[in-house]
Design an enzyme around this catalytic site. Structure first.
Site, PDB file in Angstrom:
ATOM      1  N   SER A 303      32.747  37.123  32.320  1.00  0.00           N
ATOM      2  CA  SER A 303      34.181  36.973  32.137  1.00  0.00           C
ATOM      3  C   SER A 303      34.817  38.344  32.349  1.00  0.00           C
ATOM      4  O   SER A 303      34.119  39.353  32.387  1.00  0.00           O
ATOM      5  CB  SER A 303      34.501  36.452  30.732  1.00  0.00           C
ATOM      6  OG  SER A 303      33.963  35.157  30.525  1.00  0.00           O
ATOM      7  N   HIS A 320      42.985  31.328  35.721  1.00  0.00           N
ATOM      8  CA  HIS A 320      42.698  31.258  34.282  1.00  0.00           C
ATOM      9  C   HIS A 320      41.212  31.113  34.015  1.00  0.00           C
ATOM     10  O   HIS A 320      40.793  31.004  32.864  1.00  0.00           O
ATOM     11  CB  HIS A 320      43.467  30.110  33.634  1.00  0.00           C
ATOM     12  CG  HIS A 320      42.820  28.758  33.758  1.00  0.00           C
ATOM     13  ND1 HIS A 320      42.317  28.280  34.948  1.00  0.00           N
ATOM     14  CD2 HIS A 320      42.591  27.789  32.828  1.00  0.00           C
ATOM     15  CE1 HIS A 320      41.818  27.063  34.745  1.00  0.00           C
ATOM     16  NE2 HIS A 320      41.962  26.747  33.476  1.00  0.00           N
TER      17      HIS A 320
END
Length: 393
Positions: A303, A320
């Site tokens: 991430s 996102h």
């Protein structure tokens, strides 16, 4: 009406891109480009994939109107992250497993899981009673909203401990407005459909019914959407408080930095191209100049903590997450637990559960396995004109 399709930001080179998902997303984008209230162009982020009515990973700006399905059913869904003072090298698998155990004792996790008792944070019961005159309101909705505060949703929602390339352990969560946002979204989409039929509105797809902001229905939706958005933000704050407490009970010397708490399913009045418009980000994150963002990968992959670059062509937005290449049922039907376990090698995680209902009942739920998503590094590489990566987790 002009429609700009950014080839670079859509065609991310990943293995096994689902053609049906790609075709569906592009058909939805084309419908949006023909929509009478959509302003200037449709922006597609590199995690774009087919959604309901509008692609997830899509951004549009609307003139004096809001489209409930361009926000989505999990209103205010978003990410939370915080950096701890603990060095990555100072943690053990046993500690991580203990943190996971303690978090699950504090935070109900999964579809249909809620606290047994009302969680009346800061008088929330009184706040939701303010909406008791709404047709979507019921005692059932009120009860669930009060018991769902501080709980994690199902699907791709997660609580995760991450190792940063800054050598710090990070805590990250992904959750939204639970049942409350879903009820509000479905109610106002129904009202939009009724009104669009009454007005004989020239919309390209019935899933894209809209509400003018100068109507009572439009004003009510905006107020209720913002309420669900605030609920989701508070839900993440409570979850993170529980997460930090669980982490600190195992790593007692842990201290925490400033929390990041952002959202990616919402509409907001913003100024773009010298015009005030309602920007809808459905599965997309605001990326204004120097704005801190979170772009999570799929389960078991990296991430990113990022800074926005304020690119006007994306309406100052970015992806996102990684974005799906397999639908949920497709992943469950075609992947195997063995290959998914291999992809998760070396990671502390709960094993795959079985589907409890629907067409894949009894099969292992593999819908969130890494193979069901795009390569997060390819997604990040495709949006270097939208964001600057700060920390890789």
């Amino acid at each position: 009406m002009e429609w700009i399709k950014d080839e670079k930001n859509f065609n991310v080179p990943v293995k096994s891109w689902g053609k049906a998902i790609e075709d569906g997303a592009m058909a939805q984008a084309a419908d949006l480009a023909k929509h009478p209230v959509v302003f200037r162009h449709v922006a597609l982020m590199p995690d774009c994939h087919q959604g309901y009515g509008m692609p997830i990973g899509g951004v549009i700006a609307c003139t004096n109107a809001v489209i409930p399905n361009a926000v989505g059913v999990d209103i205010g869904c978003g990410m939370g992250a915080v950096r701890t003072s603990i060095d990555v090298s100072d943690t053990t698998r046993e500690q991580l497993r203990e943190v996971v155990k303690k978090v699950k004792e504090k935070v109900p996790c999964g579809e249909g899981r809620a606290h047994k008792k009302v969680q009346d944070q800061d008088g929330f019961g009184d706040i939701i009673d303010f909406y008791s005159d709404r047709k979507w309101f019921s005692e059932h909705v009120r009860d669930l909203a009060c018991r769902n505060l501080g709980t994690l949703g199902g699907g791709n929602h997660f609580i995760e401990i991450q190792a940063g390339d800054d050598n710090h352990v990070w805590l990250m969560i992904h959750s939204g407005s639970r049942h409350l946002g879903n009820v509000i979204a479905r109610f106002y989409n129904g009202r939009a459909l009724e009104l669009n039929r009454k007005w004989h509105s020239n919309i390209p797809n019935k899933d894209l019914a809209f509400l003018p902001v100068n109507t009572q229905e439009g004003q009510d939706y905006i107020k209720d959407m913002n309420f669900a958005h605030d609920y989701a933000k508070e839900n993440r704050r409570i979850i993170m408080d529980s997460f930090m407490a669980a982490f600190q009970s195992v790593c007692e010397e842990a201290e925490f930095g400033d929390q990041v708490n952002i959202h990616h399913n919402y509409a907001a009045l913003e100024s773009h191209f010298d015009k005030d418009v309602w920007v809808h980000r459905k599965g997309a994150t605001s990326a204004k100049q120097d704005e801190t963002g979170i772009i999570p990968g799929s389960m078991g992959t990296s991430s990113y903590i990022v800074k926005g670059l304020g690119n006007i062509e994306s309406f100052m937005s970015c992806s996102h997450g990684a974005g799906r290449v397999m639908g949920r049922m497709q992943a469950t039907r075609t992947l195997t637990p063995e290959e998914c376990d291999k992809a998760m090698d070396g990671i502390v995680y709960d094993r795959w559960s079985k589907v409890k209902r629907g067409k894949t009942k009894g099969m292992y739920d593999l819908s969130e396995a890494p193979q069901a998503y795009k390569n997060i590094d390819a997604v990040i590489e495709a949006e270097q004109d939208l964001i600057q990566p700060i920390v890789k987790l």
